[in-house]
Design an enzyme around this catalytic site. Structure first.
Site, short mmCIF file in Angstrom:
data_model
loop_
_atom_site.label_atom_id
_atom_site.label_comp_id
_atom_site.label_asym_id
_atom_site.label_seq_id
_atom_site.Cartn_x
_atom_site.Cartn_y
_atom_site.Cartn_z
N TYR A 101 40.22 54.45 39.96
CA TYR A 101 39.27 53.80 40.90
C TYR A 101 39.94 53.85 42.32
O TYR A 101 41.13 53.71 42.47
CB TYR A 101 39.32 52.46 40.59
N GLU A 190 33.38 54.14 47.86
CA GLU A 190 33.93 53.91 46.64
C GLU A 190 33.75 55.09 45.59
O GLU A 190 32.57 55.60 45.60
CB GLU A 190 33.31 52.44 45.96
#
Ligand code: GDP
Ligand code: MN
Length: 378
Positions: A101, A190
């Site tokens: 992530y 993101e």
């Protein structure tokens, strides 16, 4: 403003972040013919402004164009977190060796943007933050410097401590993600998951970008990315009418003038044990039409049990607001009680108008809010 994954990937690509491009389809037949052209297994992905598409069945691996057709058929029209899927991205499938992530978002406590990375990718960062907070490395970004190379290196080696070749690629990817964030005035950029493929390539497999509405004036080209079909009707109406509106989860519909007063109204509602259905700032110079639009937007929300007006008349004239309100009450079946407190410019005129129309008024902010809460609960 949220944009779709395929649009975010275009921004990534322009900034040198490796992605798998794919094509967008609005029908199952289109999805099948894209899969045919790719000539390899594909993934069909719902394009919708919501996270957790995978869990909701909106991301499907397909070995053949026929499978792509069948999955697109299921996904198009599907609801994910209350949003209807109208398009899918059909993209060649990757062989995933690892998922990480990486993301940048505003950190309100630090009043700066913050970079966050975690080697536990593919799952919600909120979940990692709860269950394994030590897995996340954060770097606070100094606005004058942007993401520095030293920061990018620390983040990259946190993710890939045993793989210097990938870590090196990650350094430049993270720097580029910083550029995407700052050059477009984002509130979020993101990648989840950022993958390493079996072949040893680093690829942004997913892309999520939210743009700061207040920055859009500086990027007229980004306005084209707005998906009007995906936008809530209330949000669109509010934007057109120049009202600052945010839907919340409670029961007290609020019409307030001035962002500061609107915020304190929400605080006081909370203080007295109520919950607000929205934030709505009708702004200065509220003509009666604005009041009408505001009420229409709020009444679309089935949770609303009462409408609360809290008006401080400066430039806004209390009688304008009162006239707007009475006009709406006379011409529409509002269906919920309305309570109002107004003070300031032309207050006496407003009181007179409201009295004649039998509208419930209160003189203090605390009073009107407690009244609204008790009406919501009755
Ligand atoms: P999200 O659920 O909305 O975040 O959608 P993602 O794009 O992140 O996809 C969810 C998950 O599907 C990813 O974490 C991957 O595990 C999986 N996935 C997506 N694309 C591919 C692919 O090309 N190949 C494989 N094997 N898995 C994929
Ligand atoms: Mn994802």
């Amino acid at each position: 403003m949220d944009i779709h994954e395929y649009q975010a990937k275009e921004l990534f690509e322009k900034s040198g972040i490796p992605i798998l491009r794919g094509e967008v389809a609005c029908s199952a037949a289109e999805a099948a013919s894209i899969a045919e052209r790719v000539g390899r297994p594909v993934v069909v992905k719902a394009q919708v402004h919501a996270g957790g598409r995978g869990k909701a069945g909106g991301v499907k691996f397909c070995k053949t164009p026929e499978e792509a057709r069948a999955n697109a058929e299921k996904i198009i029209g599907m609801q994910i977190k209350g949003k209807t899927v109208r398009k899918v991205l059909v993209v060649e499938a990757a062989d995933i060796a690892s998922e990480a992530y990486v993301g940048i978002t505003h950190n309100r406590a630090a009043r700066k943007a913050t970079f966050m990375v975690s080697a536990e990718g593919g799952i919600d960062i909120e979940e990692v933050a709860k269950n394994n907070p030590d897995a996340i490395l954060k770097e606070i970004i100094e606005p004058a410097l942007g993401v520095t190379r030293a920061q990018a290196r620390r983040l990259a080696y946190h993710l890939y401590p045993n793989n210097p070749a990938i870590a090196k690629q990650a350094v430049s990817l993270l720097l580029n993600l910083g550029k995407v964030f700052f050059t477009h005035d984002c509130t979020l950029t993101e990648i989840n998951p950022l993958i390493v493929t079996e072949q040893g390539e680093l690829i942004a497999l997913d892309a999520k970008v939210s743009l700061d509405d207040n920055g859009l004036a500086r990027h007229p080209e980004l306005e084209e990315l707005r998906d009007l079909t995906a936008e809530d009707i209330g949000d669109a109406k509010a934007r057109e009418a120049g009202l600052a509106f945010h839907k919340l989860e409670g029961e007290v519909g609020c019409i307030v003038n001035g962002a500061g007063l609107a915020m304190s109204t929400l605080d006081v509602i909370k203080h007295f044990g109520g919950s607000a259905a929205n934030f709505l700032d009708i702004g200065g110079s509220s003509n009666p039409q604005k009041v009408r639009t505001a009420m229409e937007i709020i009444l679309r929300d089935p949770n609303v049990r009462v409408i609360l007006f809290n008006i401080f008349g400066g430039i806004t004239r209390c009688d304008d607001v009162a006239n707007g309100l009475v006009e709406v009450l006379n011409s529409t079946e509002v269906g919920v009680p309305v309570v109002i407190r107004l003070t300031g410019t032309n207050e006496e005129e407003a009181q007179e108008i409201l009295k004649q129309a039998n509208v419930i008024t209160e003189t203090s902010m605390d009073g009107v809010i407690q009244r609204a809460i008790s009406l919501a609960n009755s």
